[in-house]
Design a protein around this motif. Structure first.
Motif, PDB file in Angstrom:
ATOM      1  N   GLN A 154     -40.132  13.120 -23.810  1.00 32.55           N
ATOM      2  CA  GLN A 154     -40.499  12.130 -24.821  1.00 32.55           C
ATOM      3  C   GLN A 154     -39.283  11.366 -25.325  1.00 32.55           C
ATOM      4  O   GLN A 154     -39.357  10.156 -25.569  1.00 32.55           O
ATOM      5  CB  GLN A 154     -41.234  12.787 -25.977  1.00 32.55           C
ATOM      6  N   GLN A 155     -38.152  12.028 -25.479  1.00 37.43           N
ATOM      7  CA  GLN A 155     -36.939  11.354 -25.903  1.00 37.43           C
ATOM      8  C   GLN A 155     -36.550  10.238 -24.943  1.00 37.43           C
ATOM      9  O   GLN A 155     -36.042   9.201 -25.344  1.00 37.43           O
ATOM     10  CB  GLN A 155     -35.791  12.368 -26.003  1.00 37.43           C
ATOM     11  N   GLY A 206     -39.310  19.251 -14.465  1.00 37.67           N
ATOM     12  CA  GLY A 206     -37.910  19.653 -14.434  1.00 37.67           C
ATOM     13  C   GLY A 206     -37.210  19.615 -15.775  1.00 37.67           C
ATOM     14  O   GLY A 206     -36.060  20.031 -15.885  1.00 37.67           O
ATOM     15  N   ILE A 207     -37.885  19.107 -16.799  1.00 41.37           N
ATOM     16  CA  ILE A 207     -37.343  19.072 -18.155  1.00 41.37           C
ATOM     17  C   ILE A 207     -38.447  19.463 -19.126  1.00 41.37           C
ATOM     18  O   ILE A 207     -39.610  19.579 -18.748  1.00 41.37           O
ATOM     19  CB  ILE A 207     -36.777  17.683 -18.524  1.00 41.37           C
ATOM     20  N   LEU A 263     -31.277  -4.006 -16.802  1.00 44.15           N
ATOM     21  CA  LEU A 263     -31.917  -3.548 -15.573  1.00 44.15           C
ATOM     22  C   LEU A 263     -33.424  -3.316 -15.756  1.00 44.15           C
ATOM     23  O   LEU A 263     -34.137  -3.090 -14.777  1.00 44.15           O
ATOM     24  CB  LEU A 263     -31.278  -2.235 -15.111  1.00 44.15           C
ATOM     25  N   VAL A 264     -33.881  -3.335 -17.018  1.00 46.57           N
ATOM     26  CA  VAL A 264     -35.274  -3.059 -17.373  1.00 46.57           C
ATOM     27  C   VAL A 264     -35.679  -1.673 -16.871  1.00 46.57           C
ATOM     28  O   VAL A 264     -36.714  -1.495 -16.210  1.00 46.57           O
ATOM     29  CB  VAL A 264     -36.241  -4.139 -16.823  1.00 46.57           C
ATOM     30  N   ILE A 265     -34.840  -0.671 -17.170  1.00 49.07           N
ATOM     31  CA  ILE A 265     -35.157   0.694 -16.820  1.00 49.07           C
ATOM     32  C   ILE A 265     -34.885   1.591 -18.019  1.00 49.07           C
ATOM     33  O   ILE A 265     -34.276   1.164 -19.003  1.00 49.07           O
ATOM     34  CB  ILE A 265     -34.343   1.200 -15.605  1.00 49.07           C
ATOM     35  N   SER A 266     -35.340   2.853 -17.925  1.00 42.60           N
ATOM     36  CA  SER A 266     -35.103   3.807 -18.999  1.00 42.60           C
ATOM     37  C   SER A 266     -33.610   3.995 -19.208  1.00 42.60           C
ATOM     38  O   SER A 266     -32.856   4.101 -18.241  1.00 42.60           O
ATOM     39  CB  SER A 266     -35.745   5.150 -18.643  1.00 42.60           C
ATOM     40  N   PRO A 267     -33.152   4.051 -20.466  1.00 46.26           N
ATOM     41  CA  PRO A 267     -31.733   4.235 -20.726  1.00 46.26           C
ATOM     42  C   PRO A 267     -31.178   5.540 -20.185  1.00 46.26           C
ATOM     43  O   PRO A 267     -30.006   5.628 -19.886  1.00 46.26           O
ATOM     44  CB  PRO A 267     -31.647   4.214 -22.262  1.00 46.26           C
ATOM     45  N   GLU A 306     -45.526   9.546 -23.688  1.00 50.99           N
ATOM     46  CA  GLU A 306     -44.956   8.195 -23.633  1.00 50.99           C
ATOM     47  C   GLU A 306     -45.503   7.293 -24.734  1.00 50.99           C
ATOM     48  O   GLU A 306     -44.876   6.289 -25.081  1.00 50.99           O
ATOM     49  CB  GLU A 306     -45.225   7.577 -22.263  1.00 50.99           C
ATOM     50  N   HIS A 307     -46.674   7.642 -25.296  1.00 49.62           N
ATOM     51  CA  HIS A 307     -47.324   6.715 -26.236  1.00 49.62           C
ATOM     52  C   HIS A 307     -47.672   7.320 -27.602  1.00 49.62           C
ATOM     53  O   HIS A 307     -47.896   6.569 -28.554  1.00 49.62           O
ATOM     54  CB  HIS A 307     -48.604   6.169 -25.595  1.00 49.62           C
TER      55      HIS A 307
END
Length: 312
Positions: free
Chosen positions: A306-307, A299-300, A184-188, A269-270
């Motif tokens: 980062q995970q 919210g987190i 789906l090319v999205i975050s797991p 993210e980097h």
């Protein structure tokens, strides 16, 4: 194999239905057995979508031979439910089978009383209407999805994909969910408790504060307080606060903290930074203030973010 019914009615939402079909109905030869999906309706075989698309579906009169019921959307203005459909969903729920809703789909089980005293959510644009109509539901604001017992609710639109991946994870494990996410090319994984969005309004009257806003975004790690912004705008602090809120829609301190969190997200993210380094880079005095504001706007926690989103 999990046999899933995807329930639609006239004016069904194309995007949410597409999300369900992409995750659960698309054949995956590398993963077997996979879900078996039927798009069903109690309203006839030919239905019209919210965009005017005509679609032929399976007309049914019962649900109990299915393992999972997914409702991608429901008419938020309607208070009528066909008796046969209502009876089947209540019976389905009584057997402790899974019910999944996307977006406005939460209105259907709520209307049947199945969400009373349970946590649930829907798209933010329907939140006030939902809370007014179903005061016995424990509505959860600004999350991606909720789960209580065997009832799952996704906030709406792309959050349906997040919940779908969580369902796959529960049924097949993290490795399989990651395979589907890559397709789906999205975050797991985005945790259900993550905010639906982080809103960063920009001023309607750009000419008044444009230079100051651009300057402050570049100087976040050196700006210590709102007084610095007021001085750059050549205004008294009281006048600056009043005009800034009228123009941007929020107090300057809140806007400044949102910009710090926006930058913190980019860095997470980097880069691999300690919390002390991160707080310093975005202009917070300490890690406590960083964590407080990050959780407030996202919210987190920063480490959880980062995970999920670190791109290395």
């Amino acid at each position: 194999m999990h046999h899933m019914a995807i329930l639609v009615t006239d004016n069904f939402p194309v995007f949410e239905l597409g999300c369900a079909l992409e995750v659960f109905s698309l054949p995956r030869q590398e993963i077997s057995p996979w879900y078996k999906c039927d798009v069903i309706s109690f309203d006839g075989k030919l239905l019209t979508s919210s965009t005017g698309l005509l679609m032929q579906v399976n007309e049914v009169t019962e649900l109990l031979h299915y393992d999972i019921l997914l409702i991608p959307g429901w008419d938020t203005d309607s208070r009528k439910i066909k008796l046969a459909l209502a009876e089947q969903i209540v019976a389905f729920h009584s057997l402790n089978k899974r019910i999944i809703t996307f977006c406005s789909g939460a209105f259907l089980p709520a209307q049947l009383g199945l969400l009373n005293h349970c946590k649930a959510t829907t798209h933010w644009r329907y939140a006030e209407l939902f809370k007014q109509r179903f005061p016995m539901v424990e509505y959860v604001d600004n999350v991606l999805y909720t789960q209580q017992d065997n009832v799952y609710c996704a906030a709406g639109s792309a959050a349906g994909l997040d919940l779908s991946l969580e369902i796959v994870r529960q049924d097949y494990g993290h490795e399989v969910a990651n395979i589907v996410a890559r397709r789906l090319v999205i975050s797991p994984h985005r945790a259900g408790g993550q905010a639906q969005f982080v809103e960063t309004p920009m001023p309607q009257k750009h000419h008044k504060f444009a230079k100051t806003l651009q300057w402050s975004i570049k100087k976040l790690n050196t700006i210590s307080k709102v007084d610095d912004l007021a001085r750059h705008a050549n205004m008294s602090r009281r006048s600056f606060d009043r005009h800034f809120k009228a123009s941007v829609g929020m107090p300057p301190k809140e806007w400044l903290n949102q910009q710090r969190i926006r930058l913190a997200k980019e860095l997470l993210e980097h880069d691999r930074l300690s919390m002390d380094e991160l707080a310093s880079r975005v202009g917070f005095d300490n890690t406590v203030t960083l964590r407080f504001n990050f959780h407030k706007f996202v919210g987190i926690s920063p480490s959880e973010y980062q995970q999920q989103f670190y791109q290395g």
